[in-house]
Design a protein around this motif. Structure first.
Motif, PDB file in Angstrom:
ATOM      1  N   HIS A   1      35.346  43.465  47.251  1.00  0.00           N
ATOM      2  CA  HIS A   1      34.636  42.777  48.248  1.00  0.00           C
ATOM      3  C   HIS A   1      33.554  41.997  47.353  1.00  0.00           C
ATOM      4  O   HIS A   1      32.757  42.700  46.922  1.00  0.00           O
ATOM      5  CB  HIS A   1      34.124  43.275  49.474  1.00  0.00           C
ATOM      6  N   ALA A   2      33.405  40.513  47.244  1.00  0.00           N
ATOM      7  CA  ALA A   2      32.430  39.888  46.631  1.00  0.00           C
ATOM      8  C   ALA A   2      31.206  40.117  47.283  1.00  0.00           C
ATOM      9  O   ALA A   2      31.038  40.191  48.720  1.00  0.00           O
ATOM     10  CB  ALA A   2      32.584  38.454  46.384  1.00  0.00           C
ATOM     11  N   ASN A   3      29.864  40.322  46.533  1.00  0.00           N
ATOM     12  CA  ASN A   3      28.881  40.608  47.176  1.00  0.00           C
ATOM     13  C   ASN A   3      28.397  39.253  48.013  1.00  0.00           C
ATOM     14  O   ASN A   3      28.572  37.975  47.523  1.00  0.00           O
ATOM     15  CB  ASN A   3      27.736  40.543  46.130  1.00  0.00           C
ATOM     16  N   PRO A   4      28.046  39.274  49.144  1.00  0.00           N
ATOM     17  CA  PRO A   4      27.777  38.198  50.210  1.00  0.00           C
ATOM     18  C   PRO A   4      26.695  37.578  50.127  1.00  0.00           C
ATOM     19  O   PRO A   4      26.402  36.311  50.345  1.00  0.00           O
ATOM     20  CB  PRO A   4      27.831  38.851  51.760  1.00  0.00           C
ATOM     21  N   GLY A   5      25.737  37.940  49.053  1.00  0.00           N
ATOM     22  CA  GLY A   5      24.451  37.309  48.797  1.00  0.00           C
ATOM     23  C   GLY A   5      23.462  37.489  49.646  1.00  0.00           C
ATOM     24  O   GLY A   5      23.356  38.474  50.496  1.00  0.00           O
ATOM     25  N   PRO A   6      22.267  36.984  49.521  1.00  0.00           N
ATOM     26  CA  PRO A   6      20.863  37.482  49.997  1.00  0.00           C
ATOM     27  C   PRO A   6      20.863  37.098  51.643  1.00  0.00           C
ATOM     28  O   PRO A   6      19.707  37.439  52.288  1.00  0.00           O
ATOM     29  CB  PRO A   6      19.869  36.947  49.264  1.00  0.00           C
ATOM     30  N   ASP A   7      21.489  36.123  52.140  1.00  0.00           N
ATOM     31  CA  ASP A   7      21.410  35.660  53.434  1.00  0.00           C
ATOM     32  C   ASP A   7      22.725  35.586  54.131  1.00  0.00           C
ATOM     33  O   ASP A   7      23.670  35.938  53.654  1.00  0.00           O
ATOM     34  CB  ASP A   7      20.762  34.248  53.185  1.00  0.00           C
TER      35      ASP A   7
ATOM     36  N   GLU B   1      30.647  46.546  38.951  1.00  0.00           N
ATOM     37  CA  GLU B   1      30.691  45.038  38.359  1.00  0.00           C
ATOM     38  C   GLU B   1      32.020  44.777  38.227  1.00  0.00           C
ATOM     39  O   GLU B   1      32.839  45.552  37.489  1.00  0.00           O
ATOM     40  CB  GLU B   1      29.759  45.049  37.178  1.00  0.00           C
ATOM     41  N   ALA B   2      32.505  43.339  38.363  1.00  0.00           N
ATOM     42  CA  ALA B   2      33.898  42.948  37.917  1.00  0.00           C
ATOM     43  C   ALA B   2      33.544  42.121  36.860  1.00  0.00           C
ATOM     44  O   ALA B   2      32.722  41.484  36.771  1.00  0.00           O
ATOM     45  CB  ALA B   2      34.223  42.344  39.289  1.00  0.00           C
ATOM     46  N   ASP B   3      34.494  42.095  35.801  1.00  0.00           N
ATOM     47  CA  ASP B   3      34.501  41.381  34.651  1.00  0.00           C
ATOM     48  C   ASP B   3      35.786  40.429  34.504  1.00  0.00           C
ATOM     49  O   ASP B   3      36.794  41.349  34.522  1.00  0.00           O
ATOM     50  CB  ASP B   3      34.159  42.227  33.549  1.00  0.00           C
ATOM     51  N   PHE B   4      35.650  39.440  34.228  1.00  0.00           N
ATOM     52  CA  PHE B   4      36.676  38.402  34.005  1.00  0.00           C
ATOM     53  C   PHE B   4      36.854  38.243  32.582  1.00  0.00           C
ATOM     54  O   PHE B   4      36.180  37.482  32.010  1.00  0.00           O
ATOM     55  CB  PHE B   4      36.636  37.198  34.854  1.00  0.00           C
ATOM     56  N   ARG B   5      37.995  39.044  31.822  1.00  0.00           N
ATOM     57  CA  ARG B   5      38.117  38.772  30.234  1.00  0.00           C
ATOM     58  C   ARG B   5      39.599  38.918  30.039  1.00  0.00           C
ATOM     59  O   ARG B   5      40.315  39.757  30.896  1.00  0.00           O
ATOM     60  CB  ARG B   5      37.444  39.852  29.478  1.00  0.00           C
ATOM     61  N   PHE B   6      40.149  38.315  29.076  1.00  0.00           N
ATOM     62  CA  PHE B   6      41.512  38.477  28.693  1.00  0.00           C
ATOM     63  C   PHE B   6      42.409  38.243  29.754  1.00  0.00           C
ATOM     64  O   PHE B   6      43.586  38.614  29.796  1.00  0.00           O
ATOM     65  CB  PHE B   6      41.659  39.918  28.065  1.00  0.00           C
TER      66      PHE B   6
ATOM     67  N   ASP C   1      40.095  29.872  40.670  1.00  0.00           N
ATOM     68  CA  ASP C   1      38.779  29.491  39.883  1.00  0.00           C
ATOM     69  C   ASP C   1      37.666  29.533  41.042  1.00  0.00           C
ATOM     70  O   ASP C   1      36.840  30.115  40.790  1.00  0.00           O
ATOM     71  CB  ASP C   1      38.809  28.025  39.580  1.00  0.00           C
ATOM     72  N   THR C   2      38.130  29.278  42.580  1.00  0.00           N
ATOM     73  CA  THR C   2      37.067  29.285  43.598  1.00  0.00           C
ATOM     74  C   THR C   2      36.686  30.871  43.589  1.00  0.00           C
ATOM     75  O   THR C   2      35.561  31.191  43.733  1.00  0.00           O
ATOM     76  CB  THR C   2      37.812  28.865  44.761  1.00  0.00           C
ATOM     77  N   VAL C   3      37.695  31.766  43.649  1.00  0.00           N
ATOM     78  CA  VAL C   3      37.429  33.176  43.878  1.00  0.00           C
ATOM     79  C   VAL C   3      36.767  33.675  42.477  1.00  0.00           C
ATOM     80  O   VAL C   3      35.822  34.441  42.870  1.00  0.00           O
ATOM     81  CB  VAL C   3      38.943  33.921  43.902  1.00  0.00           C
TER      82      VAL C   3
ATOM     83  N   ARG D   1      33.032  32.796  42.619  1.00  0.00           N
ATOM     84  CA  ARG D   1      32.477  33.464  43.990  1.00  0.00           C
ATOM     85  C   ARG D   1      31.887  34.883  43.580  1.00  0.00           C
ATOM     86  O   ARG D   1      31.096  35.197  43.722  1.00  0.00           O
ATOM     87  CB  ARG D   1      33.281  33.284  45.212  1.00  0.00           C
ATOM     88  N   PHE D   2      32.775  35.343  42.686  1.00  0.00           N
ATOM     89  CA  PHE D   2      32.514  36.949  42.266  1.00  0.00           C
ATOM     90  C   PHE D   2      31.519  36.756  41.293  1.00  0.00           C
ATOM     91  O   PHE D   2      30.593  37.518  41.104  1.00  0.00           O
ATOM     92  CB  PHE D   2      33.879  37.545  41.485  1.00  0.00           C
ATOM     93  N   GLN D   3      31.387  35.496  40.523  1.00  0.00           N
ATOM     94  CA  GLN D   3      30.519  35.645  39.317  1.00  0.00           C
ATOM     95  C   GLN D   3      29.096  35.052  39.757  1.00  0.00           C
ATOM     96  O   GLN D   3      28.139  34.922  38.915  1.00  0.00           O
ATOM     97  CB  GLN D   3      31.066  34.518  38.343  1.00  0.00           C
TER      98      GLN D   3
END
Length: 164
Positions: free
Chosen positions: A85-91, A54-59, A25-27, A30-32
């Motif tokens: 690798h998840a987008n690290p964000g803007p900062d 783009e990563a998608d969590f379905r099914f 759930d944490t991971v 973070r991706f979402q």
């Protein structure tokens, strides 16, 4: 929809979530946080290629959609190994940690699954759709002065290492 299976050395997202629900759930969360992430694939000569995805969590799966005959789609069709690798964000804060998953991308060709995905996700068409068979999931974060590395592999318990 029938469950998709994985090999003994890989796990579906659902298998990972069943084994380590809190970490999964944490991971996933973070991706979402962001839409675009960084995918690493292998070129025909074995050198790395890094592209956006783009990563998608379905099914109960981690799904990877790609444009028809894109370099990344051709890469994983030839050699399914990948890292995302998840987008690290803007900062530079990364309060939610640094997350990545590795594994094998398996193309989904079942028309019923693809139709269901189109109905739910309304992706631009045409596209290739892959599901992730996970070999490793890693989260790196800070806890005060400590660097905390959490890692999971199929068939093994979640490991946590704290480094000063």
């Amino acid at each position: 929809m029938a469950p998709m299976t994985s090999s003994p050395s890989t796990a579906s997202w659902g298998g990972f979530a069943a084994a380590e629900p809190v970490f999964a759930d944490t991971v996933r969360r973070r991706f979402q946080l962001y839409k675009h992430h960084v995918l690493a694939t292998l070129r025909a000569d074995g050198s790395p290629r890094v592209t956006g995805l783009e990563a998608d969590f379905r099914f109960d799966e981690l799904l990877l959609g790609m444009m028809p005959d894109s370099r990344k789609a051709l890469d994983v069709r030839r050699d399914p190994r990948f890292a995302l690798h998840a987008n690290p964000g803007p900062d530079a804060e990364m309060n939610d940690g640094d997350v990545r998953v590795s594994g094998r991308a398996v193309e989904i060709t079942d028309p019923a699954v693809i139709a269901r995905f189109i109905e739910e996700a309304t992706p631009p068409e045409p596209f290739h759709l892959f599901r992730a068979e996970l070999t490793e999931v890693v989260r790196v974060g800070l806890d005060g002065d400590f660097l905390v590395v959490e890692s999971w592999r199929p068939g093994q318990p979640l490991r946590t290492a704290r480094r000063k």
